[in-house]
Design a protein around this motif. Structure first.
Motif, short mmCIF file in Angstrom:
data_model
loop_
_atom_site.label_atom_id
_atom_site.label_comp_id
_atom_site.label_asym_id
_atom_site.label_seq_id
_atom_site.Cartn_x
_atom_site.Cartn_y
_atom_site.Cartn_z
N UNK A 178 4.33 0.55 -4.87
CA UNK A 178 4.78 1.40 -3.77
C UNK A 178 6.07 0.88 -3.17
N UNK A 179 6.78 1.78 -2.52
CA UNK A 179 8.01 1.41 -1.85
C UNK A 179 8.06 2.06 -0.48
N UNK A 180 7.99 1.24 0.54
CA UNK A 180 8.07 1.72 1.91
C UNK A 180 9.54 1.93 2.27
N UNK A 181 9.80 2.77 3.27
CA UNK A 181 11.18 3.03 3.68
C UNK A 181 11.92 1.74 4.01
N UNK A 210 -3.98 2.80 6.59
CA UNK A 210 -3.30 2.25 7.75
C UNK A 210 -1.83 2.67 7.74
N UNK A 211 -1.19 2.68 8.91
CA UNK A 211 0.23 3.06 8.94
C UNK A 211 1.09 2.24 8.00
N UNK A 212 0.72 0.98 7.79
CA UNK A 212 1.52 0.13 6.90
C UNK A 212 1.35 0.49 5.43
N UNK A 213 0.44 1.41 5.12
CA UNK A 213 0.32 1.92 3.74
C UNK A 213 1.32 3.03 3.45
N UNK A 214 2.04 3.48 4.47
CA UNK A 214 3.03 4.53 4.30
C UNK A 214 4.09 4.09 3.31
N UNK A 215 4.27 4.88 2.25
CA UNK A 215 5.21 4.52 1.19
C UNK A 215 5.23 5.62 0.14
N UNK A 220 2.96 9.01 0.50
CA UNK A 220 1.80 8.83 1.37
C UNK A 220 2.31 8.45 2.75
N UNK A 221 1.93 9.24 3.74
CA UNK A 221 2.33 8.97 5.12
C UNK A 221 1.07 8.89 5.97
#
Length: 119
Positions: free
Chosen positions: A38-41, A87-92, A115-116
């Motif tokens: 995954x790659x988060x912003x 969790x919010x930190x899974x956003x990516x 995924x947001x």
């Protein structure tokens, strides 16, 4: 031509669940271990989980252990990632790729699925 097509992402509230899918074509997926990354912003690519060719061996990033489950259906040439208690930190943006473990050498070729996790 090798193709990996990810799907199943979306917007979900914290604590929610999503199931990602990755349809492979152009190669026999059952011959390779497969992974989700995954790659988060604003961040680099992060390995999330890997599964062996028969689906019996799995490994996970510590922060997703107990919440995410990787699986595969070799008859359908499809990889899955069940994500619970998000969790919010899974956003990516989530990608699937051939490979095993946190090698740092992934170069996803698919378009990914977003995924947001947000309230």
């Amino acid at each position: 031509e090798v193709q990996l097509v990810e799907s199943g992402g979306g917007l979900v509230q914290p604590g929610g669940s999503l199931r990602l899918s990755c349809a492979a074509s152009g190669f026999i997926g059952s011959r390779y271990p497969m992974s989700w990354v995954r790659q988060a912003p604003g961040k680099g690519l992060e390995w999330v989980s890997s599964i062996g060719v028969l689906g019996r061996s799995t490994i996970y990033l510590d922060s997703v252990k107990g919440r995410f489950t990787i699986s595969r259906d070799n008859a359908k040439n499809t990889l899955y990632l069940q994500m619970n208690n998000l969790k919010p930190e899974d956003t990516a943006m989530y990608y699937c790729a051939k490979g095993w473990g946190d090698s740092g050498s992934y170069n996803p070729s698919g378009q990914g699925t977003q995924v947001t996790v947000s309230s």
